[in-house]
Design a protein around this motif. Structure first.
Motif, short mmCIF file in Angstrom:
data_model
loop_
_atom_site.label_atom_id
_atom_site.label_comp_id
_atom_site.label_asym_id
_atom_site.label_seq_id
_atom_site.Cartn_x
_atom_site.Cartn_y
_atom_site.Cartn_z
N MET A 1 11.42 4.49 -11.93
CA MET A 1 11.57 4.41 -10.52
C MET A 1 10.34 3.77 -9.88
SD MET A 1 14.05 5.14 -8.82
CE MET A 1 14.57 5.18 -7.18
N ARG A 2 9.19 4.02 -10.49
CA ARG A 2 7.95 3.47 -9.97
C ARG A 2 7.95 1.95 -10.07
NH1 ARG A 2 2.34 2.77 -12.01
NH2 ARG A 2 3.16 2.78 -14.12
N HIS A 3 8.53 1.40 -11.12
CA HIS A 3 8.56 -0.04 -11.29
C HIS A 3 9.58 -0.70 -10.37
CE1 HIS A 3 5.67 0.16 -14.44
NE2 HIS A 3 6.43 0.92 -15.20
N LEU A 4 10.64 -0.02 -10.03
CA LEU A 4 11.59 -0.55 -9.05
C LEU A 4 10.92 -0.63 -7.68
CD1 LEU A 4 14.44 -1.48 -8.27
CD2 LEU A 4 14.98 0.92 -7.84
N ALA A 5 10.18 0.41 -7.31
CA ALA A 5 9.43 0.37 -6.06
C ALA A 5 8.38 -0.74 -6.09
CB ALA A 5 8.77 1.72 -5.81
N GLY A 6 7.76 -0.94 -7.24
CA GLY A 6 6.78 -2.02 -7.37
C GLY A 6 7.41 -3.39 -7.22
N LEU A 7 8.61 -3.55 -7.73
CA LEU A 7 9.33 -4.81 -7.57
C LEU A 7 9.63 -5.08 -6.10
CD1 LEU A 7 10.83 -7.22 -8.93
CD2 LEU A 7 12.85 -5.77 -8.91
N LEU A 8 10.10 -4.07 -5.40
CA LEU A 8 10.39 -4.24 -3.98
C LEU A 8 9.12 -4.51 -3.16
CD1 LEU A 8 13.07 -1.44 -3.53
CD2 LEU A 8 13.43 -3.90 -3.80
N ILE A 9 8.05 -3.81 -3.48
CA ILE A 9 6.78 -4.06 -2.80
C ILE A 9 6.28 -5.47 -3.12
CG2 ILE A 9 4.36 -3.36 -2.72
CD1 ILE A 9 5.35 -0.47 -3.09
N GLY A 10 6.49 -5.92 -4.34
CA GLY A 10 6.10 -7.28 -4.71
C GLY A 10 6.85 -8.33 -3.90
N LEU A 11 8.12 -8.10 -3.63
CA LEU A 11 8.88 -9.03 -2.79
C LEU A 11 8.35 -9.05 -1.36
CD1 LEU A 11 12.49 -8.28 -4.07
CD2 LEU A 11 11.08 -10.29 -4.57
N VAL A 12 7.96 -7.89 -0.85
CA VAL A 12 7.39 -7.82 0.49
C VAL A 12 6.04 -8.54 0.54
CG1 VAL A 12 6.46 -6.23 2.22
CG2 VAL A 12 8.64 -5.74 1.12
N VAL A 13 5.22 -8.35 -0.48
CA VAL A 13 3.91 -9.01 -0.53
C VAL A 13 4.09 -10.53 -0.63
CG1 VAL A 13 1.81 -9.29 -1.92
CG2 VAL A 13 2.71 -7.02 -1.45
N THR A 14 5.07 -10.96 -1.40
CA THR A 14 5.34 -12.40 -1.51
C THR A 14 5.72 -12.97 -0.16
OG1 THR A 14 6.09 -12.09 -3.78
CG2 THR A 14 6.73 -14.13 -2.71
N ALA A 15 6.60 -12.29 0.56
CA ALA A 15 6.99 -12.76 1.90
C ALA A 15 5.82 -12.74 2.85
CB ALA A 15 8.13 -11.89 2.43
N ALA A 16 4.96 -11.74 2.75
CA ALA A 16 3.79 -11.66 3.63
C ALA A 16 2.82 -12.81 3.37
CB ALA A 16 3.09 -10.32 3.46
N VAL A 17 2.60 -13.11 2.10
CA VAL A 17 1.65 -14.18 1.77
C VAL A 17 2.22 -15.55 2.15
CG1 VAL A 17 0.55 -15.39 -0.16
CG2 VAL A 17 0.47 -12.91 -0.04
N LEU A 18 3.47 -15.79 1.79
CA LEU A 18 4.06 -17.10 2.07
C LEU A 18 4.34 -17.27 3.56
CD1 LEU A 18 6.53 -17.51 -0.91
CD2 LEU A 18 4.30 -18.57 -0.61
N GLY A 19 4.97 -16.29 4.18
CA GLY A 19 5.35 -16.41 5.58
C GLY A 19 4.21 -16.13 6.54
N GLY B 1 -5.98 -12.17 13.24
CA GLY B 1 -5.40 -10.84 13.00
C GLY B 1 -4.30 -10.89 11.96
N ALA B 2 -3.48 -11.94 12.02
CA ALA B 2 -2.42 -12.09 11.01
C ALA B 2 -3.02 -12.33 9.63
CB ALA B 2 -1.48 -13.23 11.39
N MET B 3 -4.07 -13.12 9.55
CA MET B 3 -4.73 -13.34 8.26
C MET B 3 -5.33 -12.04 7.73
SD MET B 3 -6.80 -16.88 8.58
CE MET B 3 -6.14 -18.21 9.54
N ALA B 4 -5.93 -11.26 8.62
CA ALA B 4 -6.51 -9.98 8.20
C ALA B 4 -5.41 -9.02 7.71
CB ALA B 4 -7.29 -9.35 9.34
N ALA B 5 -4.26 -9.02 8.37
CA ALA B 5 -3.16 -8.15 7.95
C ALA B 5 -2.64 -8.56 6.56
CB ALA B 5 -2.03 -8.20 8.97
N VAL B 6 -2.50 -9.86 6.33
CA VAL B 6 -2.06 -10.33 5.01
C VAL B 6 -3.11 -9.98 3.95
CG1 VAL B 6 -1.56 -12.38 3.63
CG2 VAL B 6 -0.57 -12.14 5.91
N GLY B 7 -4.37 -10.15 4.29
CA GLY B 7 -5.44 -9.78 3.36
C GLY B 7 -5.46 -8.29 3.06
N LEU B 8 -5.17 -7.47 4.07
CA LEU B 8 -5.11 -6.03 3.86
C LEU B 8 -3.96 -5.66 2.93
CD1 LEU B 8 -6.14 -3.19 4.69
CD2 LEU B 8 -4.43 -3.26 6.50
#
Length: 157
Positions: free
Chosen positions: A1-19, A47-54
């Protein structure tokens, strides 16, 4: 279950970095070229750059599944490899048609800046390093697990 959550978080991080990262860079570059520069737009972009960095920092340093860093690192590194092999194909993945929303086009132009300057390659390697740590793949041991079996006093074993 932890890896499924990690996969979903990874998709969110990808969208945050790219978008988010692409949009912030485009706003900062556009504001730097403006005469006179708009301080409010610059603060919003920073502020948006700081949020993505965070978000990237929390995922890199946190005790989440390594898939949370593996997914964005593979996307960034794969796009960098495509750019190194075929520039036109890599740049054709960026949405730039007039029918696309202006915010998405700004994010795409910022992503182009980050891709062509090598920032995505640097960030992809930095996000891949936690995947190599074996301790990230195993789960934490609870204190209760250490007392697996108690032995009565005076036993031979």
């Amino acid at each position: 279950m932890r890896h499924l959550a990690g996969l979903l978080i990874g998709l969110v991080v990808t969208a945050a970095v790219l978008g988010g990262g692409g949009w912030a860079v485009q706003q900062a570059v556009g504001n730097a070229a403006a005469n006179p520069p708009d301080n409010q737009r610059m603060w919003i972009a920073l502020g948006a750059m700081a949020a993505v960095g965070l978000v990237v920092g929390l995922v890199t340093a946190g005790r989440i599944s390594p898939l949370a860093t593996f997914v964005p690192s593979m996307v960034l590194l794969a796009w960098t490899v495509v750019y190194a092999l075929d520039v036109n194909r890599a740049l054709s993945l960026i949405p730039s048609e007039p029918s696309v929303n202006q915010i998405v086009r700004d994010a795409g132009f910022g992503a182009k800046t980050l891709l062509t300057t090598g920032v995505y390659a640097l960030l992809g390697v930095a996000l891949f390093i936690p995947v190599l740590m074996p301790s990230r793949w195993s789960r934490r041991h609870d204190d209760l697990d250490e007392e697996y079996e108690t032995t009565p006093e005076g036993s031979y074993y």
